[in-house]
Scaffold this motif. Structure first.
Motif, short mmCIF file in Angstrom:
data_model
loop_
_atom_site.label_atom_id
_atom_site.label_comp_id
_atom_site.label_asym_id
_atom_site.label_seq_id
_atom_site.Cartn_x
_atom_site.Cartn_y
_atom_site.Cartn_z
N ARG A 58 0.52 -1.46 -0.29
CA ARG A 58 0.14 0.07 -0.43
C ARG A 58 0.96 1.16 0.02
O ARG A 58 1.80 1.73 0.78
N GLY A 60 1.46 5.21 -0.31
CA GLY A 60 0.65 6.92 -0.45
C GLY A 60 2.01 7.32 0.54
O GLY A 60 3.54 6.78 0.99
N THR A 63 3.44 5.19 3.96
CA THR A 63 3.12 3.96 3.34
C THR A 63 3.82 3.62 2.30
O THR A 63 4.00 4.46 1.22
N GLN A 85 4.23 -1.84 4.57
CA GLN A 85 2.84 -1.53 4.40
C GLN A 85 1.77 -2.21 3.39
O GLN A 85 2.42 -2.39 2.17
N MET A 87 -2.91 -3.55 2.64
CA MET A 87 -4.32 -3.27 2.82
C MET A 87 -4.32 -4.67 3.30
O MET A 87 -3.63 -5.72 2.02
N ILE A 92 -5.08 -0.31 6.67
CA ILE A 92 -3.27 -0.63 6.39
C ILE A 92 -2.94 -1.66 7.54
O ILE A 92 -2.92 -1.14 8.77
N SER A 121 -3.16 -0.20 11.80
CA SER A 121 -3.14 1.59 11.72
C SER A 121 -4.18 2.48 11.85
O SER A 121 -5.19 2.16 11.17
N THR A 123 -4.84 5.95 10.90
CA THR A 123 -5.01 6.12 9.68
C THR A 123 -3.79 6.46 8.34
O THR A 123 -2.63 5.06 9.03
N GLN A 124 -3.20 6.61 6.96
CA GLN A 124 -2.15 6.49 6.52
C GLN A 124 -1.20 7.81 7.47
O GLN A 124 -0.56 7.25 6.60
N ASP A 125 -1.40 8.11 8.38
CA ASP A 125 -0.17 8.99 8.48
C ASP A 125 0.43 8.48 9.78
O ASP A 125 0.13 7.52 10.21
N ASN A 127 4.08 5.80 9.95
CA ASN A 127 4.51 4.90 10.47
C ASN A 127 5.03 4.32 10.74
O ASN A 127 5.78 3.50 10.34
N THR A 146 0.21 6.75 13.96
CA THR A 146 -0.31 6.24 12.72
C THR A 146 -1.33 7.11 12.79
O THR A 146 -2.65 7.68 12.43
#
Length: 212
Positions: A58, A60, A63, A85, A87, A92, A121, A123-125, A127, A146
């Protein structure tokens, strides 16, 4: 002065290191999931794929393929460790896996990886990204809070979870239901309600680790 010759092409590289035992071989990680082996030879730098995880990750802002560490006895066991990371069931997940180089030290062996740790996680923030063996031989893993921004749930201060922490584990042995060991010197061993992997806490986004 450029690190590599102009024929070496990389897309969003975020980590590189020398292959232990070789002064002319390097590994470069790309955020999108490719790991490259760069070899300096008399005819010029040669670039070849070490491992391609681009179809699995994943990818981003925070990530993707984030870190690599070579085992302290890499020359003997050829083991190395990756953090990235994926999915899974719509969430995530951060994975720490153990892989192995081929016998010629020029690419991955192709053997199935050993999953050491997997955590979801919020969120996507944030990591984290750090992954390194310390002089004590243990593996240190930096995990961000996260998110969300500002850590409103206090993940970094919650000792019952692994988010927002520096973790320290022993990859050379298993313990109980874990495929890794807990160093007895970790500060929260045998403390009720506290994850024993925690070495330090209160971090937002520990990106890289170094030892002085």
């Amino acid at each position: 002065m450029p690190l590599f010759e102009a024929n070496v092409r990389l897309n969003r590289p975020l980590w590189f290191g020398e292959v232990p035992g070789f002064t002319n071989r390097f590994v470069v990680l790309e955020h999108g999931g490719k790991s490259w082996l760069i070899e300096r030879v008399s005819g010029g730098d040669q670039q070849s794929v070490l491992l391609d995880l681009s179809g699995e990750l994943r990818v981003g802002g925070a990530t993707g393929l984030l870190g690599l560490a070579f085992h302290p006895k890499f020359g003997d066991n050829r083991k190395y460790y990756l953090k990235y990371q994926v999915m899974k069931e719509g969430r995530i997940m951060t994975r720490l896996v153990e892989r192995q180089f081929a016998a010629d030290f020029k690419n991955d062996s192709g053997a199935a990886p050993r999953l050491l740790l997997e955590m979801g996680s919020a969120t996507q923030d944030h990591n984290g990204g750090s992954l390194a063996f310390g002089p004590d031989g243990y593996l240190y893993l930096g995990m961000g809070d996260t998110g969300p921004q500002g850590d409103p749930q206090g993940h970094g201060q919650d000792l019952g979870i692994l988010w927002g922490k520096i973790l320290r584990v022993d990859v050379n042995r298993s313990e109980g239901d874990r495929v890794y060991g807990i160093p007895r010197e970790n500060p929260f061993v045998d403390r009720a309600g506290i994850r024993p992997e925690i070495w330090a806490y209160g971090f937002r986004e520990p990106w890289r680790i170094s030892f002085d």
